[in-house]
Enzyme design. Structure first.
Site, mmCIF file in Angstrom:
data_model
loop_
_atom_site.group_PDB
_atom_site.id
_atom_site.type_symbol
_atom_site.label_atom_id
_atom_site.label_comp_id
_atom_site.label_asym_id
_atom_site.label_seq_id
_atom_site.Cartn_x
_atom_site.Cartn_y
_atom_site.Cartn_z
ATOM 1 N N SER A 141 -8.464 -11.175 -6.571
ATOM 2 C CA SER A 141 -7.265 -11.559 -5.812
ATOM 3 C C SER A 141 -6.802 -12.913 -6.339
ATOM 4 O O SER A 141 -7.560 -13.638 -6.968
ATOM 5 C CB SER A 141 -7.609 -11.683 -4.327
ATOM 6 N N TYR A 156 -13.724 -13.787 2.712
ATOM 7 C CA TYR A 156 -12.960 -13.006 1.729
ATOM 8 C C TYR A 156 -12.728 -13.831 0.461
ATOM 9 O O TYR A 156 -12.983 -13.353 -0.660
ATOM 10 C CB TYR A 156 -11.612 -12.588 2.347
HETATM 11 P P1 NAI Z 1 -6.583 -0.376 0.574
HETATM 12 O O1 NAI Z 1 -7.227 -0.621 1.899
HETATM 13 O O2 NAI Z 1 -5.274 0.325 0.543
HETATM 14 O O3 NAI Z 1 -7.598 0.369 -0.394
HETATM 15 C C1 NAI Z 1 -8.963 0.014 -0.436
HETATM 16 C C2 NAI Z 1 -9.816 1.278 -0.533
HETATM 17 O O4 NAI Z 1 -11.190 0.877 -0.591
HETATM 18 C C3 NAI Z 1 -9.671 2.195 0.679
HETATM 19 O O5 NAI Z 1 -9.434 3.520 0.266
HETATM 20 C C4 NAI Z 1 -11.022 2.084 1.395
HETATM 21 O O6 NAI Z 1 -11.422 3.284 2.057
HETATM 22 C C5 NAI Z 1 -11.939 1.750 0.228
HETATM 23 N N1 NAI Z 1 -13.154 1.085 0.679
HETATM 24 C C6 NAI Z 1 -13.270 0.052 1.543
HETATM 25 N N2 NAI Z 1 -14.559 -0.255 1.739
HETATM 26 C C7 NAI Z 1 -15.275 0.607 0.969
HETATM 27 C C8 NAI Z 1 -16.662 0.799 0.767
HETATM 28 N N3 NAI Z 1 -17.588 0.059 1.398
HETATM 29 N N4 NAI Z 1 -17.051 1.759 -0.089
HETATM 30 C C9 NAI Z 1 -16.139 2.562 -0.713
HETATM 31 N N5 NAI Z 1 -14.813 2.423 -0.526
HETATM 32 C C10 NAI Z 1 -14.395 1.460 0.307
HETATM 33 O O7 NAI Z 1 -6.444 -1.822 -0.066
HETATM 34 P P2 NAI Z 1 -5.944 -2.360 -1.513
HETATM 35 O O8 NAI Z 1 -4.986 -3.436 -1.223
HETATM 36 O O9 NAI Z 1 -5.567 -1.270 -2.387
HETATM 37 O O10 NAI Z 1 -7.288 -3.056 -2.001
HETATM 38 C C11 NAI Z 1 -7.861 -2.860 -3.287
HETATM 39 C C12 NAI Z 1 -8.397 -4.183 -3.796
HETATM 40 O O11 NAI Z 1 -7.306 -5.059 -4.034
HETATM 41 C C13 NAI Z 1 -9.325 -4.894 -2.827
HETATM 42 O O12 NAI Z 1 -10.457 -5.391 -3.533
HETATM 43 C C14 NAI Z 1 -8.494 -6.031 -2.306
HETATM 44 O O13 NAI Z 1 -9.249 -7.152 -1.924
HETATM 45 C C15 NAI Z 1 -7.629 -6.331 -3.522
HETATM 46 N N6 NAI Z 1 -6.406 -7.074 -3.254
HETATM 47 C C16 NAI Z 1 -5.430 -6.553 -2.448
HETATM 48 C C17 NAI Z 1 -4.289 -7.288 -2.193
HETATM 49 C C18 NAI Z 1 -3.193 -6.772 -1.299
HETATM 50 O O14 NAI Z 1 -2.295 -7.555 -0.924
HETATM 51 N N7 NAI Z 1 -3.176 -5.492 -0.967
HETATM 52 C C19 NAI Z 1 -4.096 -8.625 -2.768
HETATM 53 C C20 NAI Z 1 -5.176 -9.054 -3.611
HETATM 54 C C21 NAI Z 1 -6.269 -8.295 -3.844
#
Ligand code: NAI
Length: 260
Positions: A141, A156
């Site tokens: 991030s 985080y």
């Molecule tokens: P999202 O919530 O849409 O997708 C994350 C996915 O990870 C979900 O499908 C969830 O079920 C899965 N997940 C969560 N915990 C898990 C576990 N213990 N084991 C297996 N799967 C698990 O969120 P997003 O935004 O797509 O997040 C992806 C990455 O991007 C994360 O690492 C997040 O920190 C990072 N990120 C997101 C930002 C945003 O604004 N959306 C900004 C910066 C970084």
């Protein structure tokens, strides 16, 4: 196709950024292991890939659970015969609270998914990447790597900063195996990541930060779509980035420049 015959593991690929990356890697010819602990999300992503003529396998596992990750990686390698690309993307926001209000198990949970999950992804995938070399990446991030201005998100931010340290250690350790390791640092992106976030008493934290009107999202005045993050993952997965390792790349429309 840039990834013809290759095999890729994408964690957290049942939603958001991970799903967009899985779809793009599959479109470029990779056989994608769609790992998520949300079985429905993983299956939906697999369906989207196969409807487009791509190859994918749903892997239902919790990234913080060692035996589940070991089994998931083994299942992908058995199905595709190899592993070339890993994307440690699964992550949670967790609980955001003042430090004296944050419970120890809340801290542990955020670090377990975001940081231990990254370690376990590498631990079980790297032996397979060593066979031919490959590309490993981590979705961290801007937060905890270039900005520190969001109240209460200490666990985080620490997990995300540590992912960059982990990537740099891995880039050096794995270089002789021709495995490149890089980090994507998104800014605000429209996904489901905030759905399970818990905000507790963060209004009691006064960071005394002033923003110029309209300055928070300087490039386009809006958050990114996951599909705007995925091309960076494709670039880092492919030989187009063959001389890049140990890099952290901010992909945030300049957001981290104005709130750093
Ligand atoms: P999202 O919530 O849409 O997708 C994350 C996915 O990870 C979900 O499908 C969830 O079920 C899965 N997940 C969560 N915990 C898990 C576990 N213990 N084991 C297996 N799967 C698990 O969120 P997003 O935004 O797509 O997040 C992806 C990455 O991007 C994360 O690492 C997040 O920190 C990072 N990120 C997101 C930002 C945003 O604004 N959306 C900004 C910066 C970084």
């Amino acid at each position: 196709m840039k990834l013809h015959d290759q095999s890729a593991l994408v964690t957290g690929a049942g939603s958001g950024i991970g799903r967009a990356i899985a779809l793009l890697l599959a479109q470029e010819g990779a056989h994608v292991g769609v790992l998520d602990f949300n079985a429905n999300g993983a299956r939906e992503t697999v369906d989207l890939i196969t409807q487009n003529g791509g190859k994918a396998l749903a892997l239902v596992a919790d990234v913080s659970d060692a035996p589940q990750m070991q089994n998931a990686v083994a299942a992908l390698v058995e199905a595709s015969g190899r592993l070339d690309i890993i994307v440690a993307n699964a992550g949670i926001n967790g609980v955001w609270a003042p430090v004296d209000d944050l419970e120890a198990d809340e801290w542990d949970k955020t670090l377990a998914v975001n940081l231990k999950g990254t370690f376990l992804t590498f631990k079980y995938a790297v032996p397979h990447l060593k066979v031919r070399g490959g590309s490993a990446m981590i979705v961290a991030s801007m937060h905890g790597t270039r900005t520190y201005t969001i109240a209460g998100s200490t666990a985080y931010a620490c997990s995300k900063g540590a992912q960059v340290v982990f990537a740099k250690k891995m880039a050096l350790e794995l270089a002789r195996h021709k495995i490149r390791v890089n980090v994507l640092c998104p800014g605000s992106t429209k996904t489901h990541v905030n759905d399970d976030r818990v905000l507790r008493n963060i209004e009691s934290i006064n960071l005394n930060i002033q923003y110029a009107p309209g300055s928070k999202l300087p490039l386009l005045g809006r958050p990114a779509e996951p599909e705007e993050i995925a091309p960076l993952a494709l670039f880092l997965a492919s030989e187009d980035s063959g001389f890049i390792s140990g890099a952290e790349i901010h992909i945030d429309g300049g957001q981290s420049l104005v709130i750093a």
